[in-house]
Design a protein around this motif. Structure first.
Motif, short mmCIF file in Angstrom:
data_model
loop_
_atom_site.label_atom_id
_atom_site.label_comp_id
_atom_site.label_asym_id
_atom_site.label_seq_id
_atom_site.Cartn_x
_atom_site.Cartn_y
_atom_site.Cartn_z
N LYS B 16 -6.39 -11.51 -2.11
CA LYS B 16 -5.47 -12.43 -0.89
C LYS B 16 -4.74 -11.23 -0.02
O LYS B 16 -4.33 -11.26 1.10
N ALA B 17 -3.49 -11.29 -1.69
CA ALA B 17 -2.19 -10.62 -0.98
C ALA B 17 -2.25 -9.56 -0.23
O ALA B 17 -1.68 -9.16 0.34
N THR B 18 -3.20 -8.55 -1.07
CA THR B 18 -3.49 -7.03 -0.65
C THR B 18 -4.12 -7.04 0.54
O THR B 18 -3.01 -6.48 1.98
N ILE B 19 -4.36 -8.27 1.12
CA ILE B 19 -4.86 -7.61 2.33
C ILE B 19 -4.13 -8.36 3.39
O ILE B 19 -4.04 -7.65 4.42
N GLU B 20 -3.33 -9.28 3.04
CA GLU B 20 -2.44 -10.22 4.50
C GLU B 20 -1.37 -8.71 4.63
O GLU B 20 -1.25 -8.78 5.32
N LEU B 21 -0.48 -8.66 3.41
CA LEU B 21 0.51 -6.97 3.09
C LEU B 21 0.00 -6.56 3.90
O LEU B 21 0.56 -5.08 4.62
N VAL B 22 -0.83 -5.17 3.05
CA VAL B 22 -1.53 -4.67 4.56
C VAL B 22 -1.99 -4.48 6.04
O VAL B 22 -1.56 -3.30 6.53
N GLN B 54 -5.01 2.54 -5.71
CA GLN B 54 -6.02 2.78 -4.33
C GLN B 54 -7.40 2.16 -5.22
O GLN B 54 -7.69 1.72 -3.73
N ASP B 55 -7.84 2.03 -6.40
CA ASP B 55 -8.29 1.24 -6.73
C ASP B 55 -8.47 -0.31 -6.42
O ASP B 55 -9.83 -0.62 -5.75
N LEU B 56 -7.24 -0.83 -5.95
CA LEU B 56 -7.06 -2.35 -6.00
C LEU B 56 -7.42 -2.33 -4.30
O LEU B 56 -8.25 -2.91 -4.12
N VAL B 57 -7.30 -1.50 -3.46
CA VAL B 57 -7.31 -1.48 -1.66
C VAL B 57 -9.45 -0.89 -1.93
O VAL B 57 -9.54 -2.01 -0.82
N ASN B 58 -9.59 0.18 -2.41
CA ASN B 58 -11.08 0.31 -2.72
C ASN B 58 -11.59 -0.68 -2.76
O ASN B 58 -12.85 -1.02 -1.76
#
Lengths: 195, 195
Positions: B16-22, B54-58
């Motif tokens: 969730k945090a990745t989506i919001e920040l990216v 990279q793995d996190l965002v993939n």
DNA sequence: TATATAAAAATGAATGTTCATTCTTTTTTT
DNA sequence: AAAAAAAGAATGAACATTCATTTTTATATA
């Protein structure tokens, strides 16, 4: 003059390198040192032409956007009928997106990420005004659907961006015939039904 | 079980945090430390759940894409007619793009930048197959234009992405009526003319 | 049930690298 | 010979990732 000439060459080389590297790696994964190397210039020299990295990419965006709109409106005259005017503009947009896709992809990336700052985005949008004016005229004449310009743009122009990306990925190839068909689709989607 | 439960919560918080920040800053301008802070976790903890950034965002991309297609095909059944099937799917796509735009914007950014690696992009595309199958059936039945699926997608679906971004920027607001009109446009652009 | 202990999960701080930007010196132009 | 332009090396900050400990959880024993 010699000085100015030289400077413009370097500046152009920097802009060109920025487009190419940002296209392939994205803004933040493109170090100034690589831009400098590709432009055959020292990293420090970049700062004689641009304030900083953000300024470099903003200015690049504005230049490419201006080039795009110059290209797009090159054959258009306000004296044209709405239908002819739209066809003229649309086909140039298609040509640009499919032939100049290095530049078109750069614009797509700028428009889909938080890479360019807000003032520069606004600056870039201005240039599309003649198309919006044409549509307003078309609505008054009862030729174009009386809906928001955003909707018109979405139906008539945005599909080209998708096709450009698909073509760039090598997924398929647009030919003359398909472009003509795409144009017919675009026109159908914005003209008033009776026309 | 308690252990597993806890882990899944943390993993979800990270995604969730990745989506919001990216979404707000782009991939490379989003430090792992900020993702950790927003997920209320130590930076080191991220590496218990993902190999690296990279793995996190993939993985985030693949999860959001799967969620998207689940949503899109939720009401669709293969037994539906081509026309009904398309309407069912299209309207769910519209709903997703306009209601879940945090996630939809994230996908748009992934699809327009070199942020996600090639294998993960491929993985993500797979899920759209039922729509392509429906179109093939439509072509066989003579209901859908006999053109490349890329063209069909460009005309019928890609305008929604543009409208989503325009809406997100607050430029304008799509209402029920406009969505219905957009749907009619989409269908007109892919159905065979006689229908 | 209560306690001890091994294993797993989580942490904050440390590490080493990469990078934007600046500084000092050299080269080119006028 | 002065001024402008360009260069390469230096600086310092930001960041991804790893390391050494600590905390939590699960299991075994009494």
């Amino acid at each position: 003059m010699a000085k100015l000439q030289k400077s413009i060459d370097k500046r152009n080389a920097l802009i060109k390198a920025t487009i190419e590297l940002v296209n392939n790696n994205g803004f933040h994964a493109t170090p100034m040192s690589k831009i400098a190397k590709m432009a055959k210039v020292s990293p420090a020299t970049i700062y004689l032409y641009f304030e900083n990295k953000q300024d470099l990419v903003n200015k690049t965006y504005i230049e490419v956007k201006a080039e795009y709109t110059d290209y797009v409106f090159a054959n258009y005259k306000e004296s044209m009928s709405v239908k002819t005017g739209f066809e003229t503009i649309w086909k140039r947009i298609a040509e640009f997106k499919l032939n100049e896709y290095e530049h078109a992809m750069f614009l797509a990336q700028c428009d889909n990420t938080p890479m360019i700052d807000e003032p520069s985005l606004k600056e870039g949008i201005k240039h599309l005004q003649p198309l919006l004016d044409l549509w307003e005229r078309g609505k008054q004449e009862g030729i174009i659907k009386p809906v928001s310009n955003y909707l018109l743009y979405a139906y008539a122009v945005s599909p080209l961006s998708f096709l450009m990306i698909a073509q760039k990925r090598g997924a398929f190839q647009l030919d003359k015939e398909q472009i003509e068909e795409a144009y017919q689709s675009a026109w159908s989607s914005i003209k008033k039904c009776e026309q």
